[in-house]
Design an enzyme around this catalytic site. Structure first.
Site, mmCIF file in Angstrom:
data_model
loop_
_atom_site.group_PDB
_atom_site.id
_atom_site.type_symbol
_atom_site.label_atom_id
_atom_site.label_comp_id
_atom_site.label_asym_id
_atom_site.label_seq_id
_atom_site.Cartn_x
_atom_site.Cartn_y
_atom_site.Cartn_z
ATOM 1 N N HIS A 308 0.980 -1.164 0.135
ATOM 2 C CA HIS A 308 0.217 0.070 -0.022
ATOM 3 C C HIS A 308 0.982 1.086 0.098
ATOM 4 O O HIS A 308 2.117 1.324 0.577
ATOM 5 C CB HIS A 308 -0.921 -0.114 1.103
ATOM 6 C CG HIS A 308 -1.931 1.071 1.133
ATOM 7 N ND1 HIS A 308 -2.088 2.464 1.385
ATOM 8 C CD2 HIS A 308 -3.482 0.805 0.724
ATOM 9 C CE1 HIS A 308 -3.159 2.950 1.255
ATOM 10 N NE2 HIS A 308 -3.978 1.974 0.990
ATOM 11 N N ASP A 366 -7.939 -4.109 -0.311
ATOM 12 C CA ASP A 366 -8.511 -4.434 -1.545
ATOM 13 C C ASP A 366 -8.580 -5.788 -2.081
ATOM 14 O O ASP A 366 -9.240 -6.167 -3.064
ATOM 15 C CB ASP A 366 -7.754 -3.502 -2.906
ATOM 16 C CG ASP A 366 -7.845 -2.041 -2.372
ATOM 17 O OD1 ASP A 366 -9.012 -1.581 -2.202
ATOM 18 O OD2 ASP A 366 -6.822 -1.351 -2.359
#
Length: 431
Positions: A308, A366
């Site tokens: 991320h 995600d």
């Protein structure tokens, strides 16, 4: 503001300026440069604003190195385990967890504002049958400005509260209508006796021809996903809402701007990219080969859903949703889905591979949210719509904070001009 200052010196002229330093509750300090141009005649250059604090905010704090996410000071892990989406929405909007009477009143207000104007059905019918759901969501959210343009006073708290309640209430109805148009089924009206997420599931999947029973596991998983997506500091879409809102535009127009920004595959479309990656890999037997491709810096292939930009440790939201993901897969009876089997195998290998462990490239939210949405029967192109629905209370809270901040003015970033120098107009010989 503390007495801490930073002195900046222009080595070409020898002129210096003393700049105050602002300190927050957590996180790094920020040098206040608003007087820099007046003092030194220069701007700062910071592409993508990665080192620039554009505002002060009391809402959300992220420590990417430690894997920390706080909503109004509360760890996301605690909220995801003990709270629900509407309670978290109240927290984001008003700064404190509600008492039972406050939550009851808030829930009742949201419930009473779920209906949208009937003429919006005609608006949906004007979209092509295969229009992208985010195109519909962005347009319809923006169209609410046409229904609620008079009487909105952004300087009045009661008016702001009403706008906030309306948009949070109507987003599931708009999302459900977009979904039904997308799949070619009749619209389903909201039902006031259902929970926020139960209502959403009913508007997505019920049909007039048969009885629909809301699965409590699906309802809980969806509520948890919305909590995890509710706010995330000054990300691209939130910054867009603030920038649009700084002009004094209708708040529904600012929310539509947020939807448009979220639509990008680098932002809200990341979980869709995870499933497309799994399609590219194709089979469990090919996982090792694609892992090797991901480790090859000369190969364009990248593992989507791992690592991320903000979190340099494990994404705390992924830790929460991982167990929920497996619970949903088992409940929905899709544990034998080849793509889901592939995802689980990919996760196992990546978590044990020293290349990914040393670089802290762990699965992020995600990765798991895409698997949950797939298990629930939601098409990939609709993933970002649900992301937008979850992010709505964060957008609204950030907008409300922005319009009441006495230091905030209309957004106006600067630039370094690199075009042609000043020149005189000369007719071009067109022979």
């Amino acid at each position: 503001m503390s007495n801490h200052t930073v002195t900046l010196t222009d080595n070409a002229t020898g002129k210096s300026v003393e700049l105050p330093v602002r300190e927050g509750t957590h996180g790094p300090t920020a040098v206040d440069i608003k007087n820099l141009y007046g003092e030194l005649g220069c701007f700062t250059y910071d592409p993508a604003f990665t080192s620039t604090a554009s505002c002060r905010s009391d809402i959300t704090f992220i420590d990417g190195d430690k894997g920390t996410l706080l909503y109004r000071g509360y760890p996301i892990e605690q909220l995801a385990e003990h709270s629900n989406f509407l309670e978290v929405s109240y927290l984001l909007l008003y700064g404190e967890l509600p008492t039972k009477p406050e939550l009851d009143a808030f829930t009742d207000s949201i419930t009473r504002h779920t209906m949208v104007n009937e003429s919006l059905k005609n608006f949906f019918n004007s979209f092509h049958y295969n229009a992208h759901p985010m195109a519909m969501l962005t347009a319809v959210v923006g169209s609410l400005s046409a229904f609620y343009h008079g009487g909105i006073d952004v300087n009045d708290q009661e008016s702001r509260d009403l706008c906030a309640h309306r948009i949070i209430a109507k987003m599931p109805t708009i999302a459900g209508a977009a979904f039904k148009h997308f799949v070619g089924e009749p619209f389903v009206y909201p039902k006031n006796h259902l929970s926020y997420c139960g209502n959403l599931l009913n508007m997505l999947f019920s049909r007039p021809s048969e009885h629909y029973e809301i699965n409590p596991v699906a309802e809980k998983a969806l509520d948890q996903l919305l909590i995890l997506h509710a706010d995330h500091e000054q990300n691209a879409s939130t910054s867009t809402v603030r920038l649009a809102g700084s002009t004094g535009t209708n708040p529904f127009a600012a929310m539509a701007a947020g939807c448009a920004a979220l639509w990008g595959p680098a932002h809200g479309g990341a979980n869709e990219a995870v499933l497309r990656m799994l399609e590219e890999i194709g089979d469990v037997s090919k996982v090792t080969r694609f892992i090797d491709k991901a480790k090859n810096k000369d190969d364009p292939f990248r593992l989507m859903g791992f690592g991320h930009r903000v979190y340099k440790n494990y994404d705390p939201r992924a830790t929460i949703i991982r167990d929920t993901c497996y619970e949903v897969l088992n409940e929905m009876g899709v544990s034998n889905d080849p793509q889901l089997e592939l995802a689980i195998r990919l996760e196992e290998i990546a978590l044990q591979d020293s290349y990914f462990v040393e670089r802290k490239l762990y699965p992020n939210v995600d990765f798991y949210s895409g698997l949950i949405y797939r298990a629930l029967g939601i098409p990939m192109s609709f993933f970002t719509v649900l992301f937008a629905l979850g992010r709505t209370p964060g957008w609204v809270a950030q907008w409300m904070e922005m319009v009441t901040d006495p230091e905030q003015r209309i957004g106006r970033p600067r630039q370094i001009y690199t075009g042609a120098a000043k020149r005189d107009y000369m007719p071009v010989d067109k022979r």
